[in-house]
Write a protein that holds these residues in place. Structure first.
Motif, short mmCIF file in Angstrom:
data_model
loop_
_atom_site.label_atom_id
_atom_site.label_comp_id
_atom_site.label_asym_id
_atom_site.label_seq_id
_atom_site.Cartn_x
_atom_site.Cartn_y
_atom_site.Cartn_z
N GLY A 345 0.81 -1.21 0.00
CA GLY A 345 0.00 0.00 0.00
C GLY A 345 0.84 1.26 0.00
N ASN A 346 2.13 1.12 0.33
CA ASN A 346 2.98 2.30 0.39
C ASN A 346 4.35 2.03 -0.20
N SER A 347 5.18 1.25 0.49
CA SER A 347 6.53 0.97 0.01
C SER A 347 7.06 -0.24 0.77
N ILE A 348 8.14 -0.80 0.26
CA ILE A 348 8.83 -1.89 0.97
C ILE A 348 9.96 -1.23 1.76
N ALA A 349 9.58 -0.74 2.93
CA ALA A 349 10.52 -0.04 3.80
C ALA A 349 11.46 -1.03 4.47
N ASN A 350 12.55 -0.51 5.02
CA ASN A 350 13.56 -1.41 5.60
C ASN A 350 13.14 -2.05 6.92
N TYR A 351 11.90 -1.77 7.37
CA TYR A 351 11.37 -2.48 8.52
C TYR A 351 10.35 -3.55 8.13
N VAL A 352 10.12 -3.74 6.81
CA VAL A 352 9.26 -4.82 6.35
C VAL A 352 10.06 -6.12 6.38
N PRO A 353 9.58 -7.15 7.08
CA PRO A 353 10.31 -8.43 7.07
C PRO A 353 10.42 -8.97 5.65
N ILE A 354 11.61 -9.34 5.25
CA ILE A 354 11.82 -9.83 3.89
C ILE A 354 10.93 -11.02 3.59
N ASN A 355 10.75 -11.90 4.56
CA ASN A 355 9.91 -13.07 4.32
C ASN A 355 8.47 -12.66 4.00
N ASN A 356 7.98 -11.63 4.67
CA ASN A 356 6.61 -11.18 4.40
C ASN A 356 6.49 -10.55 3.02
N TYR A 357 7.50 -9.82 2.63
CA TYR A 357 7.53 -9.26 1.28
C TYR A 357 7.47 -10.39 0.24
N LEU A 358 8.26 -11.43 0.46
CA LEU A 358 8.27 -12.56 -0.47
C LEU A 358 6.96 -13.33 -0.44
N ILE A 359 6.33 -13.42 0.72
CA ILE A 359 5.02 -14.07 0.81
C ILE A 359 4.00 -13.34 -0.06
N MET A 360 4.00 -12.02 0.00
CA MET A 360 3.10 -11.23 -0.83
C MET A 360 3.34 -11.54 -2.32
N LEU A 361 4.59 -11.53 -2.75
CA LEU A 361 4.91 -11.84 -4.14
C LEU A 361 4.54 -13.28 -4.49
N ASP A 362 4.74 -14.17 -3.56
CA ASP A 362 4.44 -15.58 -3.78
C ASP A 362 2.95 -15.79 -4.05
N GLU A 363 2.12 -15.09 -3.29
CA GLU A 363 0.68 -15.21 -3.52
C GLU A 363 0.29 -14.73 -4.91
N GLY A 364 0.96 -13.69 -5.38
CA GLY A 364 0.70 -13.23 -6.73
C GLY A 364 1.16 -14.21 -7.77
N LEU A 365 2.29 -14.86 -7.52
CA LEU A 365 2.85 -15.80 -8.49
C LEU A 365 1.99 -17.05 -8.66
N VAL A 366 1.41 -17.52 -7.56
CA VAL A 366 0.65 -18.79 -7.63
C VAL A 366 -0.85 -18.56 -7.80
N TYR A 367 -1.27 -17.31 -7.82
CA TYR A 367 -2.72 -17.03 -7.93
C TYR A 367 -3.27 -17.45 -9.30
N GLU A 368 -4.42 -18.09 -9.28
CA GLU A 368 -5.08 -18.49 -10.53
C GLU A 368 -6.51 -17.98 -10.54
#
Length: 368
Positions: A345-368
């Motif tokens: 909703g805003n940015s991937i700031a340096n306090y965003v856990p990397i794993n959570n950022y990747l989870i968000m991208l992962d959901e987009g990758l596997v979404y059908e």
């Protein structure tokens, strides 16, 4: 996660044209496209080191080419259709300002953060205005943009924010929001002159950028609101701020490029103006406590593209199951009808856990 295999195997197949056509609802989505305005350097470096087994070089005048090569490659491998050029030290249009520093307590800390001096700006009177070191947009070095253009993999383009937003520069860098509020009554001509000066400088810089073939569009940030209201009255914004966004948006369209706008806060009083008058191609920045991306998509999605929307608080604090369910719900409500790209909703700031950022991208990758 599938996304880790994806980025390590370099499976990206960028298609900027398809991305734009999906966001502007000229084509039905064949996949989930990703979008971000800003990803902090600490996040980029940490992912490069952990998953690409590559150390990002520090940006200096001697390492600029190598840094840009790595930077462009990072956006490519992460699955974006573009590389975002924003907030890179020494690149783009900068207005000298006074900033306060405080400790950066993020888990990927950069040591110190800059904070805006809200009370007293650099410009308090006409003498300050005349003596301020106004940047000359004709003197800005475009070589970093040209280097990035050269490094673009096939199918990718650049999106750029040539500077901070007009309201941000005037109210944060130059006048100070409190000082500006007084000047609106005491010296309204001075306030108008500052907006005119900054807007003209920005426009002239974008005019230069608009001729670069590798730039696919402008992704401009300009925070105009807070939780319950616009930062200043809608009438003020329509007089001083929106006309300049309209000019740059029209320039982008004239040159066959797109214009995305990022603006935080409650903007309902001016949203119709942004869509119908300014002519933005898509809107970014969503906070659940202001308006959720799902609600915005329902209300405005037939008239403009919708970008991101994964609430930053949830992106930071949710556990994996909560975050996956939340992101999946957004995709179910926003993706299938087109006019949407997935991101924060805003940015991937340096306090965003990397794993959570990747989870968000992962959901987009596997979404059908």
């Amino acid at each position: 996660m599938r996304i880790i295999e994806f980025i390590q195997k370099k499976e990206a197949q960028p298609d900027f044209q398809q991305f734009i056509e999906v966001v502007t609802k000229k084509r039905k989505p064949a996949k989930v496209h990703q979008v971000e305005l800003l990803i902090d350097q600490e996040i980029i470096s940490a992912i490069s080191q952990k998953y690409f087994l590559e150390e990002m070089v520090p940006l200096t005048s001697q390492t600029q080419r190598q840094y840009i090569q790595q930077y462009v490659n990072w956006w490519y491998r992460m699955g974006y259709d573009y590389t975002m050029i924003i907030d890179i030290p020494g690149i783009g249009l900068e207005f000298p300002s006074q900033m306060r520093k405080t400790d950066d307590t993020a888990y990927l800390s950069r040591g110190a953060r800059n904070w805006v001096e809200e009370k007293k700006g650099i410009i308090a009177n006409w003498e300050n205005f005349e003596n301020y070191p106004w940047p000359d947009p004709e003197d800005i070095d475009l070589s970093p943009y040209l280097l990035a253009q050269e490094e673009m993999p096939e199918g990718m383009k650049l999106l750029v924010a040539g500077s901070s937003g007009l309201l941000e520069v005037v109210s944060e860098n130059l006048l100070g929001i409190e000082n500006m509020s007084y000047l609106l009554f005491d010296e309204p001509d001075l306030v108008e002159a500052v907006f005119e000066k900054v807007g003209n400088i920005m426009y002239r810089f974008y005019l230069r950028l608009s001729d670069l073939e590798g730039i696919g569009g402008f992704f401009q940030g300009d925070d105009m609101g807070f939780k319950t209201s616009t930062m200043l009255s809608p009438a003020f914004l329509k007089k001083y701020v929106l006309p300049w966004h309209k000019k740059v948006c029209e320039l982008a369209h004239l040159k066959g490029k797109i214009y995305f706008l990022h603006s935080c806060g409650q903007l309902k009083p001016i949203m119709d103006d942004l869509i119908n008058w300014v002519g933005i191609d898509a809107f970014h920045s969503f906070q659940e406590e202001v308006i959720s991306v799902v609600k915005y998509k329902k209300e405005y999605g037939s008239r403009t593209g919708v970008l991101g929307g994964v609430d930053l608080d949830k992106l930071v604090r949710c556990n994996e199951l909560e975050l996956r369910n939340y992101v999946r719900l957004i995709l179910q409500k926003c993706q299938n009808t087109g006019g949407y790209a997935l991101g924060s909703g805003n940015s991937i700031a340096n306090y965003v856990p990397i794993n959570n950022y990747l989870i968000m991208l992962d959901e987009g990758l596997v979404y059908e």
